[in-house]
Design an enzyme around this catalytic site. Structure first.
Site, mmCIF file in Angstrom:
data_model
loop_
_atom_site.group_PDB
_atom_site.id
_atom_site.type_symbol
_atom_site.label_atom_id
_atom_site.label_comp_id
_atom_site.label_asym_id
_atom_site.label_seq_id
_atom_site.Cartn_x
_atom_site.Cartn_y
_atom_site.Cartn_z
ATOM 1 N N ASP A 1 10.713 -157.113 -45.662
ATOM 2 C CA ASP A 1 10.349 -158.077 -46.703
ATOM 3 C C ASP A 1 9.759 -157.378 -47.929
ATOM 4 O OD1 ASP A 1 11.103 -159.938 -44.780
ATOM 5 O OD2 ASP A 1 9.077 -160.028 -43.976
ATOM 6 N N ASP B 1 10.455 -150.924 -44.308
ATOM 7 C CA ASP B 1 10.025 -152.313 -44.168
ATOM 8 C C ASP B 1 11.143 -153.247 -44.632
ATOM 9 O OD1 ASP B 1 8.164 -154.527 -43.861
ATOM 10 O OD2 ASP B 1 7.946 -154.499 -46.042
#
Length: 139
Positions: free
Chosen positions: A11, A9
């Site tokens: 963020d 991922d």
């Protein structure tokens, strides 16, 4: 031996988005050039060189901030370079992808329903990239 498909991922895992949010709150350019998380660029590079993993970046971009898609793509190029070329996947439902491991800081956007193993970044067990790499037997 077949390499494992590993998704990371952006963020809160690769990107320190919170630093931009703390300064400016949510706005059209919130995804424009936030700094990397501590150790994230080095960890990405190490994972890319490890023959046990086929590494991709898997992120969600807000539908109501269309330029966030471009900003995320530019961030990947700037900080992760050639190793990340054509390895960015943007999806609002991460459980749709097939793979072995997902490193994500949340269970939202389908991460909690991912069919492989979820390594929840920022938790007590995996507080930072050092611990994640140790678990993945990189360091």
């Amino acid at each position: 031996m077949k390499s494992k498909t590993l998704y990371i991922d952006m963020d809160g895992v690769l990107v320190d988005l919170q630093s931009n949010l703390d300064k400016q709150g949510w706005h059209q350019n919130v995804f424009k050039d936030p700094p990397p998380m501590a150790g994230a660029v080095e960890a990405f590079n190490e994972l890319c060189f490890d023959e046990d993993y086929d590494v991709y970046i898997l992120s969600t971009a807000p539908w109501n901030i269309p330029n966030s898609w471009t900003q995320k793509r530019l961030w990947v190029s700037k900080y992760l370079g050639a190793k990340a070329h054509k390895r960015l996947i943007l999806s609002n439902n991460k459980s749709l992808l097939r793979g072995d491991i997902l490193i994500d800081d949340r269970t939202a956007n389908g991460a909690g329903d991912f069919q492989g193993e979820l390594i929840q970044f920022g938790t007590e067990k995996y507080p930072n990239w050092t611990e994640v790499l140790k678990y993945l037997q990189i360091k």
